[in-house]
Design a protein around this motif. Structure first.
Motif, mmCIF file in Angstrom:
data_model
loop_
_atom_site.group_PDB
_atom_site.id
_atom_site.type_symbol
_atom_site.label_atom_id
_atom_site.label_comp_id
_atom_site.label_asym_id
_atom_site.label_seq_id
_atom_site.Cartn_x
_atom_site.Cartn_y
_atom_site.Cartn_z
ATOM 1 N N PHE A 46 17.347 5.975 -3.622
ATOM 2 C CA PHE A 46 17.488 6.993 -4.732
ATOM 3 C C PHE A 46 16.956 6.644 -5.923
ATOM 4 C CE2 PHE A 46 20.805 8.641 -7.683
ATOM 5 C CZ PHE A 46 20.486 9.952 -7.498
ATOM 6 N N ILE A 47 17.039 5.400 -6.491
ATOM 7 C CA ILE A 47 16.741 4.842 -7.836
ATOM 8 C C ILE A 47 15.047 5.105 -7.997
ATOM 9 C CG2 ILE A 47 16.339 2.933 -9.212
ATOM 10 C CD1 ILE A 47 19.155 2.111 -8.375
ATOM 11 N N VAL A 48 14.573 4.553 -6.919
ATOM 12 C CA VAL A 48 13.002 4.746 -6.864
ATOM 13 C C VAL A 48 12.559 5.860 -6.930
ATOM 14 C CG1 VAL A 48 10.940 4.076 -5.571
ATOM 15 C CG2 VAL A 48 12.545 2.491 -5.808
ATOM 16 N N SER A 86 8.486 3.278 0.767
ATOM 17 C CA SER A 86 8.284 1.796 1.309
ATOM 18 C C SER A 86 9.451 1.063 0.877
ATOM 19 C CB SER A 86 7.264 1.226 -0.072
ATOM 20 O OG SER A 86 7.843 1.247 -1.404
ATOM 21 N N VAL A 87 10.563 1.542 0.402
ATOM 22 C CA VAL A 87 11.812 0.923 0.201
ATOM 23 C C VAL A 87 12.890 1.316 1.031
ATOM 24 C CG1 VAL A 87 11.439 -0.013 -2.246
ATOM 25 C CG2 VAL A 87 12.592 2.169 -1.909
ATOM 26 N N LEU A 88 12.632 2.148 2.106
ATOM 27 C CA LEU A 88 13.627 2.840 3.125
ATOM 28 C C LEU A 88 14.342 1.676 3.639
ATOM 29 C CD1 LEU A 88 11.777 5.871 4.984
ATOM 30 C CD2 LEU A 88 13.527 5.921 3.189
ATOM 31 N N GLY A 89 13.971 0.731 4.069
ATOM 32 C CA GLY A 89 14.872 -0.294 4.910
ATOM 33 C C GLY A 89 15.688 -1.259 3.730
ATOM 34 N N LYS A 90 15.621 -0.758 2.594
ATOM 35 C CA LYS A 90 16.276 -1.791 1.633
ATOM 36 C C LYS A 90 17.588 -1.148 1.312
ATOM 37 C CE LYS A 90 13.079 -4.946 0.976
ATOM 38 N NZ LYS A 90 13.236 -6.224 1.104
ATOM 39 N N LEU A 124 0.895 -1.287 -0.010
ATOM 40 C CA LEU A 124 0.057 0.132 -0.011
ATOM 41 C C LEU A 124 0.746 1.361 0.045
ATOM 42 C CD1 LEU A 124 -2.905 0.812 -0.010
ATOM 43 C CD2 LEU A 124 -2.742 1.172 2.478
ATOM 44 N N LEU A 125 1.871 1.330 0.662
ATOM 45 C CA LEU A 125 2.708 2.522 0.827
ATOM 46 C C LEU A 125 3.768 2.544 -0.620
ATOM 47 C CD1 LEU A 125 3.862 4.592 2.723
ATOM 48 C CD2 LEU A 125 5.606 3.202 3.547
ATOM 49 N N ALA A 126 3.851 1.684 -1.074
ATOM 50 C CA ALA A 126 4.651 1.291 -2.625
ATOM 51 C C ALA A 126 3.828 2.081 -3.544
ATOM 52 C CB ALA A 126 4.911 0.141 -2.794
#
Length: 52
Positions: A26-28, A16-20, A7-9
């Motif tokens: 940066f790419i997202v 949504s990808v902060l933990g990755k 849902l956040l994505a």
């Protein structure tokens, strides 16, 4: 992949990808600036990757 991450994505892909990792965020973020759909697709792909 949890329901809340998906849902956040959809709403705001970079969050949504902060933990990755910093590179993923940066790419997202760059793809999200180019258009909402590329950012969402990239976020879902990164979230679906089981290796990270």
């Amino acid at each position: 992949m949890s329901f809340w991450r998906v849902l956040l994505a959809i709403i705001c892909p970079p969050l949504s990808v902060l933990g990755k990792g910093c590179g993923s965020v940066f790419i997202v973020f760059l793809l999200w600036l180019c258009g909402w759909v590329p950012g969402v697709i990239a976020a879902l792909i990164i979230l679906n990757n089981p290796e990270r």
